[in-house]
Enzyme design. Structure first.
Site, PDB file in Angstrom:
ATOM      1  N   SER A  10      -0.657  11.619  -8.667  1.00 42.63           N
ATOM      2  CA  SER A  10      -0.569  13.035  -9.039  1.00 42.63           C
ATOM      3  C   SER A  10      -0.177  13.951  -7.892  1.00 42.63           C
ATOM      4  CB  SER A  10      -1.908  13.510  -9.633  1.00 42.63           C
ATOM      5  OG  SER A  10      -2.952  13.417  -8.678  1.00 42.63           O
ATOM      6  N   ARG A  11      -0.339  13.487  -6.645  1.00 44.54           N
ATOM      7  CA  ARG A  11      -0.054  14.372  -5.511  1.00 44.54           C
ATOM      8  C   ARG A  11       0.460  13.562  -4.328  1.00 44.54           C
ATOM      9  NH1 ARG A  11      -5.501  17.628  -4.520  1.00 44.54           N
ATOM     10  NH2 ARG A  11      -6.345  15.538  -4.818  1.00 44.54           N
ATOM     11  N   VAL A  60      -9.901   4.623  -9.925  1.00 43.29           N
ATOM     12  CA  VAL A  60      -9.660   3.290  -9.360  1.00 43.29           C
ATOM     13  C   VAL A  60     -10.890   2.716  -8.669  1.00 43.29           C
ATOM     14  CG1 VAL A  60      -7.181   3.682  -9.076  1.00 43.29           C
ATOM     15  CG2 VAL A  60      -8.746   4.196  -7.174  1.00 43.29           C
ATOM     16  N   ASN A  88      -1.590   2.989  -4.361  1.00 47.64           N
ATOM     17  CA  ASN A  88      -1.532   4.129  -3.444  1.00 47.64           C
ATOM     18  C   ASN A  88      -2.827   4.935  -3.370  1.00 47.64           C
ATOM     19  OD1 ASN A  88      -0.145   6.539  -2.001  1.00 47.64           O
ATOM     20  ND2 ASN A  88      -0.867   7.418  -3.931  1.00 47.64           N
ATOM     21  N   SER A 140      -2.517   2.164   6.020  1.00 49.74           N
ATOM     22  CA  SER A 140      -2.585   3.276   6.964  1.00 49.74           C
ATOM     23  C   SER A 140      -2.482   2.757   8.392  1.00 49.74           C
ATOM     24  CB  SER A 140      -3.917   4.026   6.801  1.00 49.74           C
ATOM     25  OG  SER A 140      -4.092   4.989   7.810  1.00 49.74           O
ATOM     26  N   TYR A 153     -12.786   3.782   6.554  1.00 52.57           N
ATOM     27  CA  TYR A 153     -11.387   3.826   6.132  1.00 52.57           C
ATOM     28  C   TYR A 153     -10.572   2.731   6.821  1.00 52.57           C
ATOM     29  CZ  TYR A 153      -6.945   6.123   4.823  1.00 52.57           C
ATOM     30  OH  TYR A 153      -5.705   6.425   4.310  1.00 52.57           O
ATOM     31  N   ALA A 155     -11.701  -0.087   7.993  1.00 50.84           N
ATOM     32  CA  ALA A 155     -12.115  -1.386   7.447  1.00 50.84           C
ATOM     33  C   ALA A 155     -11.480  -1.645   6.093  1.00 50.84           C
ATOM     34  CB  ALA A 155     -13.640  -1.434   7.332  1.00 50.84           C
ATOM     35  N   ALA A 156     -11.446  -0.621   5.236  1.00 53.23           N
ATOM     36  CA  ALA A 156     -10.877  -0.784   3.901  1.00 53.23           C
ATOM     37  C   ALA A 156      -9.378  -1.070   3.969  1.00 53.23           C
ATOM     38  CB  ALA A 156     -11.142   0.467   3.064  1.00 53.23           C
ATOM     39  N   ILE A 186       1.324  11.998   7.766  1.00 45.48           N
ATOM     40  CA  ILE A 186       2.251  12.473   6.739  1.00 45.48           C
ATOM     41  C   ILE A 186       1.731  13.815   6.225  1.00 45.48           C
ATOM     42  CG2 ILE A 186       3.413  11.942   4.567  1.00 45.48           C
ATOM     43  CD1 ILE A 186       4.045   9.953   6.827  1.00 45.48           C
TER      44      ILE A 186
END
Length: 242
Positions: A10-11, A60, A88, A140, A153, A155-156, A186
């Site tokens: 959506s974004r 998700v 994403n 990332s 973040y 780790a994921a 970004i």
């Protein structure tokens, strides 16, 4: 009908990828969690790009929602082939680990890592049957380099990188490629609070990237021309960490 499913469409980067896939002629499945207005905006841009699309609402991070909504869509659309999957959707909940709450860890892992498993497993069955598919995971710089304040973040995203490499080995013989994109800074909602003027001095190209630049890379990895590229992590970071 050949379809491209983009989670978190959506974004930001997700929207740019939706529009790019529309320009390539795909029927675009735009997943979103809660912001219907933004999802509808993306759908309108998909139509302006000359293609068709529809909106799929599910969180998700919730495996039951994924099973109910996505499974139901797949079962009801036997004439639609999800040829491209772009994982994403993602969130950040930054904190130094010493002060990180359990929810900050759990929510980031569920949204960024667990979602890869539950969404991909459902879509993969059709790709295996047809012996063709393109899976692109948006990871990332944090998952490659590790960033202070982003233990959860990092780790994921590192987990998705490992899963990308492993799955690529499992399904390569079936004509399915699995790759990842690792954006740096970004210009999106997720980086609005960052000081671009200060941080751009760390970046060799001296600017933040644009979502469309990530989308262009996603389109390449999703194309038939990228058939001999799999298990790779493509950094889109302006040379920040190379």
């Amino acid at each position: 009908m050949k379809c491209a499913l983009i989670t978190g469409g959506s974004r930001g980067i997700g929207r740019a990828i939706c529009v790019k896939m529309a320009a390539l002629g795909y029927h675009v499945l735009i997943n979103y969690k809660s912001n219907l207005e933004e999802a509808q905006n993306t759908l309108e841009q998909v139509k302006q790009a000359g293609s068709t699309g529809e909106i799929l609402q599910f969180d998700v991070s919730d495996k039951e929602q994924i099973k109910q909504v996505l499974s139901a869509w797949i079962d009801a659309h036997e004439d639609h082939e999800i040829e491209v999957l772009v994982n994403n959707a993602g969130i950040r909940a930054d904190s130094l680990m010493a002060w990180m709450e359990e929810d900050q860890w759990d929510n980031v892992m569920k949204t960024n890592l667990d979602s890869f498993f539950y969404v991909t497993r459902l879509v993969l069955n059709g790709m295996l049957t047809r012996k063709y598919g393109r899976i692109v995971n948006v990871v990332s710089l944090s998952g490659i380099k590790g960033l202070a304040g982003q233990t959860n973040y990092s780790a994921a995203k590192a987990g998705v990188i490992g899963a990308t490499k492993a799955l690529a080995q499992e399904v390569g013989r079936q004509g399915i490629t699995v790759n990842a994109l690792a954006p740096g800074f970004i210009r999106t909602d997720m980086t609005e609070e960052l000081d671009e003027k200060e941080l751009r001095n760390l970046i060799p190209v001296r600017r933040f990237g644009k979502p469309e630049e990530v989308a262009h890379a996603a389109a390449f990895l999703a194309s038939p021309d990228a058939a001999y590229i799999t298990g790779q992590i493509l950094s889109v970071n302006g040379g920040l960490y190379s």
